[in-house]
Motif scaffolding. Structure first.
Motif, PDB file in Angstrom:
ATOM      1  N   CYS A  77       0.921   8.055   1.254  1.00  0.00           N
ATOM      2  CA  CYS A  77       0.595   6.675   0.898  1.00  0.00           C
ATOM      3  C   CYS A  77       0.129   6.522  -0.543  1.00  0.00           C
ATOM      4  O   CYS A  77      -0.781   7.210  -0.986  1.00  0.00           O
ATOM      5  CB  CYS A  77      -0.475   6.151   1.848  1.00  0.00           C
ATOM      6  SG  CYS A  77      -0.890   4.439   1.507  1.00  0.00           S
ATOM      7  N   CYS A 135      -7.804   5.308   6.223  1.00  0.00           N
ATOM      8  CA  CYS A 135      -6.752   6.217   5.738  1.00  0.00           C
ATOM      9  C   CYS A 135      -6.840   7.612   6.356  1.00  0.00           C
ATOM     10  O   CYS A 135      -5.808   8.246   6.577  1.00  0.00           O
ATOM     11  CB  CYS A 135      -6.806   6.297   4.217  1.00  0.00           C
ATOM     12  SG  CYS A 135      -6.544   4.697   3.441  1.00  0.00           S
ATOM     13  N   CYS A 190      -4.359   0.282   9.087  1.00  0.00           N
ATOM     14  CA  CYS A 190      -4.237  -0.249   7.728  1.00  0.00           C
ATOM     15  C   CYS A 190      -4.864  -1.643   7.665  1.00  0.00           C
ATOM     16  O   CYS A 190      -4.228  -2.634   7.334  1.00  0.00           O
ATOM     17  CB  CYS A 190      -2.768  -0.267   7.301  1.00  0.00           C
ATOM     18  SG  CYS A 190      -2.579  -0.357   5.517  1.00  0.00           S
ATOM     19  N   ARG A 235       0.815  -1.214   0.000  1.00  0.00           N
ATOM     20  CA  ARG A 235       0.000   0.000   0.000  1.00  0.00           C
ATOM     21  C   ARG A 235       0.849   1.266   0.000  1.00  0.00           C
ATOM     22  O   ARG A 235       0.433   2.295  -0.553  1.00  0.00           O
ATOM     23  CB  ARG A 235      -0.960  -0.018   1.199  1.00  0.00           C
ATOM     24  CG  ARG A 235      -2.068  -1.039   1.009  1.00  0.00           C
ATOM     25  CD  ARG A 235      -2.976  -1.124   2.204  1.00  0.00           C
ATOM     26  NE  ARG A 235      -4.141  -1.953   1.913  1.00  0.00           N
ATOM     27  CZ  ARG A 235      -5.053  -2.294   2.821  1.00  0.00           C
ATOM     28  NH1 ARG A 235      -4.929  -1.882   4.079  1.00  0.00           N
ATOM     29  NH2 ARG A 235      -6.084  -3.031   2.473  1.00  0.00           N
ATOM     30  N   CYS A 295      -4.778   7.814   9.395  1.00  0.00           N
ATOM     31  CA  CYS A 295      -3.453   7.187   9.308  1.00  0.00           C
ATOM     32  C   CYS A 295      -2.333   8.216   9.211  1.00  0.00           C
ATOM     33  O   CYS A 295      -2.422   9.207   8.485  1.00  0.00           O
ATOM     34  CB  CYS A 295      -3.419   6.267   8.098  1.00  0.00           C
ATOM     35  SG  CYS A 295      -1.804   5.525   7.833  1.00  0.00           S
ATOM     36  N   ASN A 325      -1.468   4.004  -1.820  1.00  0.00           N
ATOM     37  CA  ASN A 325      -2.834   3.497  -1.848  1.00  0.00           C
ATOM     38  C   ASN A 325      -3.840   4.620  -1.583  1.00  0.00           C
ATOM     39  O   ASN A 325      -4.855   4.734  -2.262  1.00  0.00           O
ATOM     40  CB  ASN A 325      -3.008   2.405  -0.784  1.00  0.00           C
ATOM     41  CG  ASN A 325      -4.370   1.756  -0.873  1.00  0.00           C
ATOM     42  OD1 ASN A 325      -4.644   0.993  -1.784  1.00  0.00           O
ATOM     43  ND2 ASN A 325      -5.237   2.098   0.059  1.00  0.00           N
TER      44      ASN A 325
HETATM   45  S1  SF4 Z   1      -3.038   5.720   4.225  1.00  0.00           S
HETATM   46 FE1  SF4 Z   1      -2.034   3.890   3.351  1.00  0.00          FE
HETATM   47  S2  SF4 Z   1      -0.905   3.009   5.078  1.00  0.00           S
HETATM   48 FE2  SF4 Z   1      -2.451   4.400   5.909  1.00  0.00          FE
HETATM   49  S3  SF4 Z   1      -4.246   3.129   6.324  1.00  0.00           S
HETATM   50 FE3  SF4 Z   1      -4.490   4.008   4.269  1.00  0.00          FE
HETATM   51  S4  SF4 Z   1      -3.669   2.417   2.931  1.00  0.00           S
HETATM   52 FE4  SF4 Z   1      -2.882   1.983   4.961  1.00  0.00          FE
END
Ligand code: SF4
Length: 219
Positions: free
Chosen positions: A213, A204, A198, A151, A207, A215
């Motif tokens: 990121c 996200c 994650c 990711r 996060c 992803n």
């Molecule tokens: S931002 Fe990226 S690392 Fe963070 S939870 Fe979302 S997918 Fe996972």
């Protein structure tokens, strides 16, 4: 894109020190590493509690205990018939080798190869034992590691092998004794992060990697 060390630092700054592995003795670490295969940690805790009540947390006791008694004690973890045999296999190996402290003097890869020959000890289990019970500098890879690195864009192929994934981390954070503490924390932090943020369906917005990121940018 973030690099491996930045991922470690970011997770450490966000979650703080995890001080893994949660166990009172190195042998208990090994037992936990075997029992945690395909189950969650709560179940492992219940099984370990049962083993403690029966005073079975030593290789000698594990080898001599009746298999049915051992199976009943570890029933909470599932696959308990197989895992009882795995515990016995591993304990017999330890006794043959003269105990965990004797193993510490062996070179990491040599010891890893020997562990992998024991029925019931796979790569993640062997590396958990090496790192957390024997203080060997080796990074433990699991599905959470793969998910996070995919990711974050550090790997592109979800079919990457265990060793290739391990190499990606160990190329940046070298497998030397000075990095053992980082390896212990890093694996724990990845597990915590993938359980809390994650997840399969990632959170996200909450996060710490949301600005960098791969992803997130593409979701
Ligand atoms: S931002 Fe990226 S690392 Fe963070 S939870 Fe979302 S997918 Fe996972």
């Amino acid at each position: 894109m973030v690099n491996i060390f930045e991922i470690y630092q970011t997770l450490f700054n966000f979650y703080g020190e995890q001080s893994w592995w949660p166990a009172q003795t190195p042998f208990e670490v090994c037992v936990g590493a075997i029992l945690t295969q395909n189950t969650n940690w709560k179940n492992v805790e219940r099984a370990i509690e049962n083993l403690k009540l029966l005073n079975l947390l030593s290789p000698e006791k594990m080898v001599s205990v009746n298999i049915k008694t051992l199976q009943a004690a570890i029933k909470p973890v599932g696959f308990y018939r197989k895992k009882a045999l795995y515990l016995k296999n591993f304990s017999e190996f330890l006794l043959r080798k003269g105990g965990l402290s004797r193993l510490q003097s062996l070179e990491t890869q040599e010891l890893r190869n020997e562990l992998l020959e024991i029925k019931g000890i796979g790569k993640e289990t062997s590396d958990s034992i090496l790192l957390y019970a024997l203080n060997k500098p080796i990074f433990v890879v699991d599905n959470y590691t793969k998910r996070l690195l995919l990711r974050l864009g550090l790997i592109k192929n979800s079919k990457i092998s265990y060793e290739n994934l391990q190499d990606i981390v160990e190329k940046e954070i070298k497998p030397i004794k000075e990095n053992i503490k980082i390896y212990k924390e890093f694996h724990a932090l990845i597990v915590i992060h993938c359980k809390l943020k994650c997840k399969k369906k990632p959170l996200c917005e909450e996060c710490t990697f949301s600005q960098v990121c791969y992803n997130k940018q593409n979701s």
